[in-house]
Design a protein around this motif. Sequence first.
Motif, short mmCIF file in Angstrom:
data_model
loop_
_atom_site.label_atom_id
_atom_site.label_comp_id
_atom_site.label_asym_id
_atom_site.label_seq_id
_atom_site.Cartn_x
_atom_site.Cartn_y
_atom_site.Cartn_z
N GLU A 15 39.51 24.05 52.40
CA GLU A 15 39.96 25.59 52.03
C GLU A 15 40.81 25.41 50.66
O GLU A 15 41.46 24.44 50.33
N LEU A 16 40.60 26.43 49.81
CA LEU A 16 41.14 26.37 48.62
C LEU A 16 42.75 26.68 48.58
O LEU A 16 43.30 27.55 49.34
N LEU A 17 43.39 25.54 47.81
CA LEU A 17 44.76 25.66 48.00
C LEU A 17 45.57 26.27 46.91
O LEU A 17 46.30 26.83 46.77
N MET A 18 45.14 25.56 45.42
CA MET A 18 45.68 26.06 44.30
C MET A 18 44.46 26.12 43.48
O MET A 18 43.64 25.53 43.48
N TYR A 19 44.90 27.17 42.44
CA TYR A 19 43.63 27.53 41.43
C TYR A 19 44.50 27.43 40.25
O TYR A 19 45.58 28.13 40.12
N THR A 20 43.78 26.96 39.03
CA THR A 20 44.52 27.02 37.82
C THR A 20 43.34 27.01 36.64
O THR A 20 42.38 26.56 36.82
N TYR A 21 43.82 28.07 35.87
CA TYR A 21 42.74 28.09 34.70
C TYR A 21 43.49 27.50 33.29
O TYR A 21 44.63 27.80 33.12
N SER A 22 42.67 26.78 32.68
CA SER A 22 42.81 26.10 31.45
C SER A 22 44.28 24.88 31.88
O SER A 22 44.30 24.34 32.98
N SER A 23 45.13 24.85 30.80
CA SER A 23 45.94 23.97 30.80
C SER A 23 47.40 24.50 31.58
O SER A 23 47.44 26.01 31.74
N GLY A 24 48.40 23.75 32.05
CA GLY A 24 49.62 24.16 32.33
C GLY A 24 49.99 23.85 33.86
O GLY A 24 49.35 23.13 34.57
N ASN A 25 51.12 24.47 34.22
CA ASN A 25 51.23 24.37 35.65
C ASN A 25 51.37 25.50 36.39
O ASN A 25 51.44 26.67 35.97
#
Lengths: 111, 112
Positions: free
Chosen positions: B45-55
Amino acid sequence: DAGITQSPRHKVTETGTPVTLRCHQTENHRYMYWYRQDPGHGLRLIHYSYGVKDTDKGEVSDGYSVSRSKTEDFLLTLESATSSQTSVYFCATGTGNYGYTFGSGTRLTVV
Amino acid sequence: QKEVEQDPGPLSVPEGAIVSLNCTYSNSAFQYFMWYRQYSRKGPELLMYTYSSGNKEDGRFTAQVDKSSKYISLFIRDSQPSDSATYLCAMGVNNAGNMLTFGGGTRLMVKP
């Protein structure tokens, strides 16, 4: 996983028999995928579909075929099951930029 | 060499510990970074999604992406026994026709 249903959830079959696993989605996604998951190997892509009647092979496609005659259904067939195909099979929908949604899996045992 | 590398573990920590899970990758085209959680006998199951760099932070979970080092991390604060699962990282490029590339998963055990 309300949008993806896999059937059957469990199956035991004999070596040499054909087996068909079904994935049904209600989200009208264009892309669908079949993975197998084995200890030490992670998720491995078997086949995928990018539309009705449009399918392509993944990294472990030997011994498997797929069909997609409707947007909502993606079938995976083991043409002649072997013990090496004992695995957990996951269906997924989605894209690489938005992520996937997985079904609950089918646990297949070939004896 | 695999495109995405992830230590399989198992990683065993006491309840309340801070957990750090990591993945390295080789494809500089990856722009979408995700973490999936998979409980035993369940689908990821998808928990976290991030685009490009960073937090990105969501409750006790923080995802970090360092594109210059090709390294992503998932931090879990105040870990709970219910966090015991396998965590898979996944990465994608900016093209809907391209698929996710998965790490092999890290098994985490949080002991009471």
